[in-house]
Structure formats: C-alpha cells, structure tokens
Design a protein around this motif. Structure first.
Motif, PDB file in Angstrom:
ATOM      1  N   MET A 209       0.815  -1.203   0.000  1.00  0.00           N
ATOM      2  CA  MET A 209       0.000   0.000   0.000  1.00  0.00           C
ATOM      3  C   MET A 209       0.857   1.266   0.000  1.00  0.00           C
ATOM      4  N   TRP A 210       1.956   1.241   0.759  1.00  0.00           N
ATOM      5  CA  TRP A 210       2.775   2.450   0.839  1.00  0.00           C
ATOM      6  C   TRP A 210       3.696   2.606  -0.363  1.00  0.00           C
ATOM      7  N   TRP A 211       4.037   1.517  -1.036  1.00  0.00           N
ATOM      8  CA  TRP A 211       4.731   1.640  -2.320  1.00  0.00           C
ATOM      9  C   TRP A 211       3.786   2.236  -3.360  1.00  0.00           C
ATOM     10  N   VAL A 212       2.532   1.817  -3.325  1.00  0.00           N
ATOM     11  CA  VAL A 212       1.529   2.374  -4.235  1.00  0.00           C
ATOM     12  C   VAL A 212       1.290   3.848  -3.927  1.00  0.00           C
ATOM     13  N   TYR A 213       1.277   4.180  -2.637  1.00  0.00           N
ATOM     14  CA  TYR A 213       1.081   5.572  -2.234  1.00  0.00           C
ATOM     15  C   TYR A 213       2.159   6.471  -2.836  1.00  0.00           C
ATOM     16  N   TYR A 214       3.361   5.955  -2.949  1.00  0.00           N
ATOM     17  CA  TYR A 214       4.468   6.703  -3.558  1.00  0.00           C
ATOM     18  C   TYR A 214       4.148   7.091  -5.001  1.00  0.00           C
ATOM     19  N   LEU A 215       3.356   6.268  -5.688  1.00  0.00           N
ATOM     20  CA  LEU A 215       3.038   6.541  -7.091  1.00  0.00           C
ATOM     21  C   LEU A 215       2.290   7.859  -7.271  1.00  0.00           C
ATOM     22  N   PHE A 216       1.598   8.308  -6.229  1.00  0.00           N
ATOM     23  CA  PHE A 216       0.907   9.595  -6.344  1.00  0.00           C
ATOM     24  C   PHE A 216       1.899  10.742  -6.537  1.00  0.00           C
ATOM     25  N   SER A 217       3.079  10.633  -5.925  1.00  0.00           N
ATOM     26  CA  SER A 217       4.093  11.678  -6.123  1.00  0.00           C
ATOM     27  C   SER A 217       4.589  11.668  -7.567  1.00  0.00           C
ATOM     28  N   VAL A 218       4.672  10.470  -8.133  1.00  0.00           N
ATOM     29  CA  VAL A 218       5.069  10.342  -9.534  1.00  0.00           C
ATOM     30  C   VAL A 218       3.990  10.947 -10.433  1.00  0.00           C
ATOM     31  N   ALA A 219       2.737  10.638 -10.126  1.00  0.00           N
ATOM     32  CA  ALA A 219       1.622  11.167 -10.920  1.00  0.00           C
ATOM     33  C   ALA A 219       1.565  12.693 -10.849  1.00  0.00           C
ATOM     34  N   ALA A 220       1.999  13.243  -9.718  1.00  0.00           N
ATOM     35  CA  ALA A 220       1.987  14.706  -9.560  1.00  0.00           C
ATOM     36  C   ALA A 220       3.079  15.379 -10.374  1.00  0.00           C
ATOM     37  N   GLY A 221       4.087  14.591 -10.809  1.00  0.00           N
ATOM     38  CA  GLY A 221       5.153  15.156 -11.627  1.00  0.00           C
ATOM     39  C   GLY A 221       6.506  15.196 -10.955  1.00  0.00           C
ATOM     40  N   ALA A 222       6.668  14.481  -9.823  1.00  0.00           N
ATOM     41  CA  ALA A 222       7.940  14.501  -9.098  1.00  0.00           C
ATOM     42  C   ALA A 222       8.994  13.595  -9.727  1.00  0.00           C
ATOM     43  N   GLY A 223       8.600  12.806 -10.714  1.00  0.00           N
ATOM     44  CA  GLY A 223       9.540  11.893 -11.358  1.00  0.00           C
ATOM     45  C   GLY A 223       9.410  10.480 -10.806  1.00  0.00           C
ATOM     46  N   TRP A 224       9.786   9.509 -11.631  1.00  0.00           N
ATOM     47  CA  TRP A 224       9.641   8.107 -11.219  1.00  0.00           C
ATOM     48  C   TRP A 224      10.514   7.762 -10.023  1.00  0.00           C
ATOM     49  N   LEU A 225      11.657   8.412  -9.920  1.00  0.00           N
ATOM     50  CA  LEU A 225      12.517   8.191  -8.755  1.00  0.00           C
ATOM     51  C   LEU A 225      12.736   9.540  -8.069  1.00  0.00           C
ATOM     52  N   ASN A 226      12.034   9.760  -6.976  1.00  0.00           N
ATOM     53  CA  ASN A 226      12.198  11.007  -6.224  1.00  0.00           C
ATOM     54  C   ASN A 226      12.413  10.696  -4.746  1.00  0.00           C
ATOM     55  N   TRP A 227      12.804  11.689  -3.980  1.00  0.00           N
ATOM     56  CA  TRP A 227      13.271  11.481  -2.608  1.00  0.00           C
ATOM     57  C   TRP A 227      12.226  10.897  -1.665  1.00  0.00           C
ATOM     58  N   THR A 228      10.931  11.042  -1.997  1.00  0.00           N
ATOM     59  CA  THR A 228       9.896  10.537  -1.084  1.00  0.00           C
ATOM     60  C   THR A 228       9.769   9.019  -1.121  1.00  0.00           C
ATOM     61  N   ILE A 229      10.536   8.368  -1.985  1.00  0.00           N
ATOM     62  CA  ILE A 229      10.544   6.905  -2.014  1.00  0.00           C
ATOM     63  C   ILE A 229      11.189   6.338  -0.752  1.00  0.00           C
ATOM     64  N   ALA A 230      11.925   7.167  -0.023  1.00  0.00           N
ATOM     65  CA  ALA A 230      12.643   6.709   1.172  1.00  0.00           C
ATOM     66  C   ALA A 230      11.705   6.104   2.205  1.00  0.00           C
ATOM     67  N   GLY A 231      10.496   6.656   2.335  1.00  0.00           N
ATOM     68  CA  GLY A 231       9.561   6.147   3.338  1.00  0.00           C
ATOM     69  C   GLY A 231       9.180   4.706   3.096  1.00  0.00           C
ATOM     70  N   ALA A 232       8.749   4.394   1.875  1.00  0.00           N
ATOM     71  CA  ALA A 232       8.367   3.020   1.545  1.00  0.00           C
ATOM     72  C   ALA A 232       9.551   2.073   1.651  1.00  0.00           C
ATOM     73  N   ALA A 233      10.725   2.543   1.240  1.00  0.00           N
ATOM     74  CA  ALA A 233      11.927   1.710   1.305  1.00  0.00           C
ATOM     75  C   ALA A 233      12.296   1.396   2.751  1.00  0.00           C
ATOM     76  N   MET A 234      12.250   2.390   3.625  1.00  0.00           N
ATOM     77  CA  MET A 234      12.577   2.161   5.040  1.00  0.00           C
ATOM     78  C   MET A 234      11.532   1.269   5.711  1.00  0.00           C
ATOM     79  N   LEU A 235      10.275   1.433   5.321  1.00  0.00           N
ATOM     80  CA  LEU A 235       9.230   0.583   5.881  1.00  0.00           C
ATOM     81  C   LEU A 235       9.471  -0.881   5.512  1.00  0.00           C
ATOM     82  N   SER A 236       9.834  -1.126   4.253  1.00  0.00           N
ATOM     83  CA  SER A 236      10.118  -2.500   3.818  1.00  0.00           C
ATOM     84  C   SER A 236      11.314  -3.074   4.558  1.00  0.00           C
ATOM     85  N   ALA A 237      12.329  -2.247   4.777  1.00  0.00           N
ATOM     86  CA  ALA A 237      13.505  -2.699   5.531  1.00  0.00           C
ATOM     87  C   ALA A 237      13.114  -3.063   6.962  1.00  0.00           C
TER      88      ALA A 237
END
Length: 273
Positions: A209-237
């Motif tokens: 769910m939180w990886w999917v939530y990250y996609l909203f930042s991409v849809a907004a125009g932040a780019g496919w790889l942007n700094w807010t991906i850190a949250g989902a990555a840390m959660l998975s870790a």
C-alpha cells in the motif's frame, strides 16, 4: 499561533509534530515500562500528516484530498483491528520487545528505545506519507491515469490486508476459546485462506500500500525516482527485520512451523509447495 501554522512550510511543521510524538512515546515508555507506544500511534499519525498536507493546500487539490481519504480509510480500519486485539489496553505491549530485551539486556535496550523505538519509528510514520508533500509542492497538476491506477491498487491491497487480519482474528479467537475450555486447538498457527499463499499476507499488503502511495508523487510530476521513495523503502527494511523476529519466535513455539516455511512463500503471495 494559527497564523504561524499557516505560514510555516507543512514539511517543517510535520517534522516538529513527529518530533513531539517521538518525545512523548519515549517519556511514556520510561514511566510505564511499556515500549509499544509507537504501535498505538501507528494507524493514527499517517492520516494526521496526510490531512495536514491536504489542509496546507486548503483542501482544494483533488490529488491531496484523494491521498488523505485513502490514508484515513487505512487508519480507521487498522485502528479498529489494533483495538480489538487489546493494543490500547495497559499491558498491550508487542511480545517481540520482550524477546529483544532478553537478548541485548536492559542497558542496550534503553539505547534502542531512545534511538529506534521512539524517534526513528515516529519519523518513519511521517516518511511514508511524504509523497503527499511532493503532491503539495506540485499541487494543481490534474489527476491522471496513474492516480486512478494507484488508488485502485491501494484499495486492492487494503482489502487484502483486511481479509488477512480478519482471518487471523477468527483463527486466534477460536484457538484461545478452545484452550480456555481445556481443549487442544486444531492448529497452532493459521495456514489456510490467504495464509496458504503467504506466511504474512497482511505484512505484504501493508508494504504494498505504501509503495503504491508513492506513485501519487510520480503522478503529480515529481519523477519516477524522487526522494519521497525513502519512506516506503525504510518501511520494507523494517518489515524484513520484524518478520524475521516474528518467525524466529514462531519456530521456537511451534516446531511444525518449519514445514510451513518450506511450503509457503514468506511475504509475496505465491502458489503453495
């Protein structure tokens, strides 16, 4: 005070809020000798932050409003599930912390509490919602196909976690009812339903769910790889470590769990065997 809030960058104010929660959890842990205070906030602060970012946009941005609504939906259900398991009652501490404390000793555990349990986890709960801040910075970008796909996937994984938690709840209720009657339960752990395809389907859906939530930042125009991906990555870790500890305890309590490990996927649902 209200003007200060309105004139402050919502990321700055959310960092202060997360810091306040971290301090509160740490102080309460010292007073009560319980270390699951962040668990009690786990389903509450992400919706709070998501609404905070939507409010910073005056609730006029459809994407921010959609993200806040989905996070509120997630939070209400998870809060209910945590409450019915007794998580908010005194003594409702996560059994894994006792295991950790017995392994590393009280001094090291207090250091862990002062660095990881209280502060890191509270800031993590902010980090997973930071795609909302990216959407706030790029507010005004119209909703698009990626937004709709992300919303649909979020709901799908939300339903998956709901079903898994309900199956686990019914199993545990029946198990301990049988034990209370002096009977031997049919099984020590759940391996049917969604748990036939994943040993932890609820953990998988939560991360997804939180990886999917990250996609909203991409849809907004932040780019496919942007700094807010850190949250989902840390959660998975974090889930990698907590799942390992959960399974270590399960193997010790239930020898048959080893066979379950051999036949069933750890996280990602897959065909048994």
């Amino acid at each position: 005070m209200i003007e200060l809030y309105r004139n402050t960058d919502p990321l700055i104010s959310s960092l202060w809020i997360a810091g306040g929660f971290a301090l509160l959890c740490w102080v309460l842990s010292l007073i009560t000798k319980e270390y699951s205070w962040v668990d009690r906030l786990w389903s509450i602060t992400p919706p709070l932050f998501s609404v905070h970012f939507a409010g910073a946009g005056s609730f006029e941005d459809p994407r921010l409003n959609l993200m806040a609504a989905l996070t509120l939906l997630w939070g209400v259900r998870l809060t209910y599930n945590f409450a019915r398991k007794g998580g908010y009652k005194p003594g409702g501490e996560d059994y894994r912390w006792e295991e950790v404390q017995s392994k590393i000793g009280p001094v090291w555990f207090q250091l862990l509490n002062a660095t990881f349990l209280a502060p890191f986890q509270n800031f993590l709960l902010l980090a997973i919602v930071l795609p909302s801040y990216a959407a706030f910075e790029l507010r005004g970008t119209p909703l698009n196909a990626l937004d709709y796909a992300a919303a649909a996937l979020f709901v799908l994984f939300f339903l998956g976690e709901t079903v898994a938690d309900e199956q686990q709840w019914r199993f545990q209720t029946a198990k301990y009812t049988a034990i209370g009657r002096g009977e031997t339960p049919e099984a020590d752990f759940l391996s049917a339903g969604l748990f036939r395809y994943s040993r932890h389907p609820n953990f998988f859906c939560e991360q997804a769910m939180w990886w999917v939530y990250y996609l909203f930042s991409v849809a907004a125009g932040a780019g496919w790889l942007n700094w807010t991906i850190a949250g989902a990555a840390m959660l998975s870790a974090l889930f990698q470590g907590s799942t390992w500890l959960t399974e270590k305890i399960s193997v010790r309590k239930y020898p048959a769990y080893r066979n379950y490990q051999k036949t069933t996927s750890r996280l990602m649902p897959w065909f048994p065997g």
